[in-house]
Design a protein around this motif. Sequence first.
Motif, PDB file in Angstrom:
ATOM      1  N   UNK A 178     -15.283   0.873  -3.554  1.00 20.37           N
ATOM      2  CA  UNK A 178     -14.280   1.918  -3.309  1.00 20.37           C
ATOM      3  C   UNK A 178     -13.546   1.792  -1.981  1.00 20.37           C
ATOM      4  N   UNK A 179     -14.082   1.033  -1.024  1.00 23.40           N
ATOM      5  CA  UNK A 179     -13.425   0.865   0.276  1.00 23.40           C
ATOM      6  C   UNK A 179     -12.234  -0.077   0.211  1.00 23.40           C
ATOM      7  N   UNK A 180     -12.243  -0.978  -0.752  1.00 22.96           N
ATOM      8  CA  UNK A 180     -11.234  -2.020  -0.808  1.00 22.96           C
ATOM      9  C   UNK A 180      -9.949  -1.476  -1.439  1.00 22.96           C
ATOM     10  N   UNK A 181      -8.789  -1.838  -0.905  1.00 26.41           N
ATOM     11  CA  UNK A 181      -7.539  -1.325  -1.458  1.00 26.41           C
ATOM     12  C   UNK A 181      -7.307  -1.823  -2.882  1.00 26.41           C
ATOM     13  N   UNK A 182      -6.771  -0.935  -3.715  1.00 28.74           N
ATOM     14  CA  UNK A 182      -6.439  -1.297  -5.099  1.00 28.74           C
ATOM     15  C   UNK A 182      -4.925  -1.417  -5.219  1.00 28.74           C
ATOM     16  N   UNK A 183      -4.468  -2.346  -6.031  1.00 28.55           N
ATOM     17  CA  UNK A 183      -3.034  -2.579  -6.196  1.00 28.55           C
ATOM     18  C   UNK A 183      -2.690  -2.631  -7.678  1.00 28.55           C
ATOM     19  N   UNK A 184      -1.574  -2.019  -8.019  1.00 31.66           N
ATOM     20  CA  UNK A 184      -1.078  -2.079  -9.397  1.00 31.66           C
ATOM     21  C   UNK A 184      -0.635  -3.487  -9.754  1.00 31.66           C
ATOM     22  N   UNK A 368       7.011  -9.535  -3.856  1.00 32.67           N
ATOM     23  CA  UNK A 368       6.852 -10.486  -2.755  1.00 32.67           C
ATOM     24  C   UNK A 368       5.789 -10.022  -1.767  1.00 32.67           C
ATOM     25  N   UNK A 369       5.791  -8.739  -1.426  1.00 32.03           N
ATOM     26  CA  UNK A 369       4.834  -8.220  -0.450  1.00 32.03           C
ATOM     27  C   UNK A 369       3.400  -8.389  -0.933  1.00 32.03           C
ATOM     28  N   UNK A 370       3.187  -8.203  -2.229  1.00 31.29           N
ATOM     29  CA  UNK A 370       1.820  -8.348  -2.772  1.00 31.29           C
ATOM     30  C   UNK A 370       1.290  -9.756  -2.504  1.00 31.29           C
ATOM     31  N   UNK A 371       2.135 -10.753  -2.702  1.00 26.71           N
ATOM     32  CA  UNK A 371       1.694 -12.130  -2.468  1.00 26.71           C
ATOM     33  C   UNK A 371       1.591 -12.435  -0.976  1.00 26.71           C
ATOM     34  N   UNK A 372       2.584 -12.003  -0.212  1.00 24.42           N
ATOM     35  CA  UNK A 372       2.632 -12.338   1.212  1.00 24.42           C
ATOM     36  C   UNK A 372       1.399 -11.835   1.934  1.00 24.42           C
ATOM     37  N   UNK A 373       0.983 -10.603   1.655  1.00 21.48           N
ATOM     38  CA  UNK A 373      -0.150 -10.032   2.386  1.00 21.48           C
ATOM     39  C   UNK A 373      -1.480 -10.688   2.009  1.00 21.48           C
ATOM     40  N   UNK A 426       3.676   1.361  -4.814  1.00 20.43           N
ATOM     41  CA  UNK A 426       3.355  -0.058  -4.626  1.00 20.43           C
ATOM     42  C   UNK A 426       3.566  -0.510  -3.182  1.00 20.43           C
ATOM     43  N   UNK A 427       4.483   0.119  -2.486  1.00 20.65           N
ATOM     44  CA  UNK A 427       4.782  -0.276  -1.110  1.00 20.65           C
ATOM     45  C   UNK A 427       3.637   0.043  -0.152  1.00 20.65           C
ATOM     46  N   UNK A 428       2.801   1.001  -0.513  1.00 19.74           N
ATOM     47  CA  UNK A 428       1.748   1.462   0.399  1.00 19.74           C
ATOM     48  C   UNK A 428       0.775   0.331   0.731  1.00 19.74           C
ATOM     49  N   UNK A 429       0.588   0.097   2.015  1.00 19.94           N
ATOM     50  CA  UNK A 429      -0.347  -0.916   2.475  1.00 19.94           C
ATOM     51  C   UNK A 429       0.179  -2.335   2.433  1.00 19.94           C
ATOM     52  N   UNK A 430       1.389  -2.531   1.897  1.00 20.44           N
ATOM     53  CA  UNK A 430       1.959  -3.868   1.789  1.00 20.44           C
ATOM     54  C   UNK A 430       3.195  -4.050   2.650  1.00 20.44           C
ATOM     55  N   UNK A 431       3.975  -3.004   2.786  1.00 23.08           N
ATOM     56  CA  UNK A 431       5.238  -3.069   3.521  1.00 23.08           C
ATOM     57  C   UNK A 431       5.025  -2.520   4.934  1.00 23.08           C
ATOM     58  N   UNK A 432       5.420  -3.297   5.925  1.00 21.77           N
ATOM     59  CA  UNK A 432       5.200  -2.904   7.314  1.00 21.77           C
ATOM     60  C   UNK A 432       6.307  -2.025   7.876  1.00 21.77           C
TER      61      UNK A 432
END
Length: 515
Positions: A178-184, A368-373, A426-432
């Motif tokens: 549960x601590x690890x971020x989840x992504x769609x 793109x952000x999903x892959x970049x991070x 989707x932007x949460x945690x990926x886009x700075x």
Amino acid sequence: MPPSTAPLYAAPWPVLENGDARLRRRCAPVATADAGLERDIAVLAATLGEFRDRHGYGRAIAAPQVGLDRRLVVMDLGAGPIALVNPEITWRSAETDEYWDDCFSLPDCVVRVRRHRHISVAFRDAQFRRRAWERLPADVSELLQHEIDHLDGCLMTDRAVGEAAIQPIARRAHLVGPQRPAHRLQLSRIRAAAAAIDPVFLQSRQYMSAPLSAVAGATVTLKDETDNPIGCFKGRGATYFLAEYHARGGRGPLVCASAGNFGQALAYAARRYGIAVIVYAATTANAKKVERMRALGAEVRLASSDFDAAKAIARHAAAAAGALMVEDGREAAISEGAGTIASELFADDPALDAVLVPLGNGALLNGMARWIKAASPGTRVIGVCSQGASAMADSWRGGRLVAHAGVDTIADGIAVRQPIPEALADMHGLVDEVVLVDDATTLRAMRELHAAHGLCVEPSAAVGLAAVLAARASFAGRHVATVLTGANLTPSQRETWFGDAAPAAPASTCKETAP
């Protein structure tokens, strides 16, 4: 073979477990890049991959865990191995958090530890280039603190805090998961997209622009998505979506709203399967794009005065007809298809300080952000909106959906006034960061691209470069990349924006969409 081109293949080594004295020594710095470093990186990558295949978890491994006395860590967050040579924490946030931690070398337990919420690290990469990642996300910060502890002979049990801090490994899924971020959006599906997308859209040109680097005061890499049958990047997501739709048995008509480029892409992709496409567009839509959508077989219905109003009409029409409404930015497959742009960009050179991506409905930025991070957690991902269409920027900054009454920008491809909830999430945690650029700076960027490389791109395609030009001091000396997303301009737009210079550009680069 030099380290920069060597494949990271090797047989895995056994992982040392608690009680082995080699886990308790402080590792020696790596002095130089040589064949030995290349081999050790390969060994760690293979061992990490084998452990994860066998146990179902594992994001990084440190050299002492296989008995190597070197300050070396290899991570794999899902986009391939990342080597950190001589990693050093250069900054720690004052805020700390408690985490449940797991470790290859203590395979029977999980441990509650306290870590700094954010850190910055300096290191050398596999090519021994100096790199710096600043203020890393919490999950990556926690991971690297664990691995750097290994390099100093410290195990996670040394960091245990509170009562019952050591729990059996059987509780890992309940405590650590549960601590690890989840992504769609899924990295595995971005990889799968590369095999499903029409090859005509893949492996687009990318290059460092010396003229633009001089103008910007930063090293500027361009990823040019305009040299394909529809003159824009949208074909990646559309062909991946259609491939999946058809594989699931989808045969019925598709409905979408488009400023022009997505409609072209969907129509192009649907022709392969004989699927009908109905596109709703604003009455003010780019005439050339409308013409091309129809030439590609779409039924185009002009409705209302702007894109979002046309989308609302399209949604009602799809529901009434029992057709599937396809929303660019809502459908995960479309974003994942766009993510292949980042996988190509970082396969060429992962040492990018920032990537600036046009932000309309969010499909391109999020894919793109999903892959970049995962490929380079320290690379800043910056979305760029037009100042006259700032709804996505306002929503991201405010943490809630913000809709605007209208838009006022030449960048029609990103002129969104009603954000899509899934795209914002989707932007949460990926886009700075999300920045705004005005039309005047966008026009300057378009002209700089034409002067430097003979490219006649749309305003939406130039906003990434415009953001660099608008904040020159912030990017000075950095290596940045941006995506040129489309080149579908009407003759009058070319005349207005490029004047007499446009016809003089090479026909292969100053183009409209091919028939």
